[in-house]
Design a protein around this motif. Structure first.
Motif, PDB file in Angstrom:
ATOM      1  N   VAL A 215      -0.688   9.040  -7.205  1.00 54.10           N
ATOM      2  CA  VAL A 215      -0.120   8.291  -6.085  1.00 54.10           C
ATOM      3  C   VAL A 215       0.846   9.113  -5.252  1.00 54.10           C
ATOM      4  O   VAL A 215       1.110   8.783  -4.110  1.00 54.10           O
ATOM      5  CB  VAL A 215       0.607   7.010  -6.601  1.00 54.10           C
TER       6      VAL A 215
ATOM      7  N   ARG B 165      -7.458  11.933  -4.256  1.00 53.64           N
ATOM      8  CA  ARG B 165      -6.217  12.164  -4.993  1.00 53.64           C
ATOM      9  C   ARG B 165      -6.398  11.934  -6.489  1.00 53.64           C
ATOM     10  O   ARG B 165      -5.534  12.283  -7.273  1.00 53.64           O
ATOM     11  CB  ARG B 165      -5.108  11.243  -4.463  1.00 53.64           C
TER      12      ARG B 165
ATOM     13  N   ASP C 245      -9.224   8.530   0.386  1.00 58.50           N
ATOM     14  CA  ASP C 245      -7.962   9.181   0.033  1.00 58.50           C
ATOM     15  C   ASP C 245      -7.660   8.970  -1.447  1.00 58.50           C
ATOM     16  O   ASP C 245      -7.255   9.913  -2.146  1.00 58.50           O
ATOM     17  CB  ASP C 245      -6.842   8.603   0.903  1.00 58.50           C
ATOM     18  N   ARG C 246      -7.861   7.760  -1.935  1.00 57.00           N
ATOM     19  CA  ARG C 246      -7.618   7.473  -3.356  1.00 57.00           C
ATOM     20  C   ARG C 246      -8.564   8.276  -4.243  1.00 57.00           C
ATOM     21  O   ARG C 246      -8.165   8.800  -5.291  1.00 57.00           O
ATOM     22  CB  ARG C 246      -7.801   5.980  -3.623  1.00 57.00           C
ATOM     23  N   LYS C 247      -9.814   8.389  -3.815  1.00 53.74           N
ATOM     24  CA  LYS C 247     -10.789   9.151  -4.592  1.00 53.74           C
ATOM     25  C   LYS C 247     -10.418  10.623  -4.639  1.00 53.74           C
ATOM     26  O   LYS C 247     -10.481  11.259  -5.698  1.00 53.74           O
ATOM     27  CB  LYS C 247     -12.177   8.967  -3.973  1.00 53.74           C
TER      28      LYS C 247
ATOM     29  N   ARG D 235       1.256   3.929  -2.994  1.00 54.12           N
ATOM     30  CA  ARG D 235       0.810   5.307  -2.774  1.00 54.12           C
ATOM     31  C   ARG D 235       1.918   6.314  -3.039  1.00 54.12           C
ATOM     32  O   ARG D 235       1.685   7.390  -3.569  1.00 54.12           O
ATOM     33  CB  ARG D 235       0.305   5.475  -1.337  1.00 54.12           C
TER      34      ARG D 235
ATOM     35  N   GLY E 189      -6.181   9.343  -8.282  1.00 50.86           N
ATOM     36  CA  GLY E 189      -5.220   8.456  -8.938  1.00 50.86           C
ATOM     37  C   GLY E 189      -3.800   8.947  -8.886  1.00 50.86           C
ATOM     38  O   GLY E 189      -2.893   8.272  -9.370  1.00 50.86           O
TER      39      GLY E 189
ATOM     40  N   TYR F 108       0.832  -1.210   0.000  1.00 51.56           N
ATOM     41  CA  TYR F 108       0.000   0.000   0.000  1.00 51.56           C
ATOM     42  C   TYR F 108       0.865   1.258   0.000  1.00 51.56           C
ATOM     43  O   TYR F 108       0.659   2.169  -0.825  1.00 51.56           O
ATOM     44  CB  TYR F 108      -0.934  -0.004   1.207  1.00 51.56           C
TER      45      TYR F 108
END
Length: 337
Positions: free
Chosen positions: A334, A330, A326-328, A113, A332, A109
């Motif tokens: 990383v 950002r 957090d992924r949403k 990231r 995509g 992970y």
């Protein structure tokens, strides 16, 4: 077909054996206690103290993330603290279901990231875990001098276990495997072979080593050591504070708690689901050395282990939700923080 069968067998042994061990030890333990007596003790528990242990547990996870961040910063992997904390929460939650997989997940992970090499991140995680192993060994040495009689009683009560430990440590097979592994590493780095597999293994080992060896050269070693002390002090305080939740352990004292803490820490090295089984037996045995009855000690172990791991499940759920958000946010990217 044979490769697929081997993979299935390997996965089954890796993750099925700890589950079987946990269930077997729990069955062995709880067929030897009076369930009604344990239930009565659980009703008399002062759960306020259990709640305090959960607050301390939360800080232990944060301290672990802060310690790991120092190692990653030294490797030029600048992960924000929040994702590191989420990774620690998630690690323990995953390990409850699939022992040891949590460490691989958190390395993957953070590597993904931060767009960092997995082997380097994994090497830093190995160093993190080896620091824990060294701490447990030092604590075991300390408790041997503080409560030598506890180990003598353990050896006399469970001679097969004691003899097995001695036989393992003195086995020529063990030291032969260690020597062969060391020679293999020397050959990997001294060989001029252009074989692609050798080159890939050599690159992976270099990544692991750079992540591991950074502890010796990184800036902030003083803070790293202070966080190590704070982390393990939190672990001890979780158990010590929990002793006030029951009348039969409220006056047991620091030494008895220390013995239980060290033996239970050692038991976590046994492959099981979150220590289920080995941890209980270690705590029950340690408390029994100081006059706590088996039913009472079983109630103590049950509520402490159960509350801590229920809390881990909740933290894991929070972690996975936070990671998804957090992924949403950002989108995509990383490297975005």
């Amino acid at each position: 077909m044979s490769k697929e069968l081997n993979r299935v067998v390997s996965v089954s042994v890796k993750y099925g054996l700890p589950l079987v061990l946990s269930v077997g030890l729990c069955y062995y333990l709880y067929t030897r206690i009076d369930v009604s007596a344990v239930s009565a003790e659980l009703h008399r528990c002062n759960y306020m103290w259990i709640g305090v242990t959960l607050v301390v547990a939360l800080f232990s996870h944060i301290f672990r993330a802060m310690r790991w961040r120092i190692q990653l910063d030294a490797l030029d992997i600048h992960a924000p603290l929040k994702p590191l904390v989420w990774s620690i929460f998630g690690t323990y939650a995953i390990n409850l279901l699939l022992p040891r997989l949590g460490e691989l997940w958190r390395s993957g992970y953070i590597a993904g990231r931060q767009d960092a090499p997995f082997t380097t991140v994994f090497g830093s995680m190995v160093a993190d875990r080896l620091a824990d192993t060294a701490t447990v060994l030092l604590l075991a040495l300390a408790v041997f001098f503080v409560a030598h009689g506890a180990f003598v009683d353990f050896a006399s009560k469970y001679p097969q276990v004691y003899e097995g430990m001695v036989a393992t440590l003195s086995s020529p097979w063990l030291w032969g495997i260690i020597a062969a592994g060391a020679l293999l590493l020397v050959w990997l780095f001294m060989s001029n072979s252009d074989n692609r597999l050798v080159a890939k293994v050599r690159e992976a080992v270099r990544g692991l080593w750079s992540g591991f060896a950074v502890v010796a050269t990184m800036p902030g070693k003083g803070r790293w050591l202070m966080l190590t002390v704070a982390l393990w002090l939190c672990y001890f305080m979780q158990l010590y504070i929990a002793t006030f939740a029951f009348d039969f352990t409220a006056g047991i004292g620091v030494t008895a708690t220390f013995v239980a803490f060290v033996l239970s820490s050692i038991s976590m090295g046994i492959p099981s689901n979150g220590g289920l089984g080995p941890w209980h037996i270690a705590v029950i045995f340690a408390l029994g050395l100081y006059g706590v009855g088996m039913n009472q000690a079983a109630a103590f172990a049950m509520i402490v282990w159960g509350s801590q791991n229920a809390f881990i499940v909740l933290l894991g759920i929070y972690s996975f939700i936070s990671i998804a958000l957090d992924r949403k946010n950002r989108g995509g990217d990383v490297k975005s923080i």
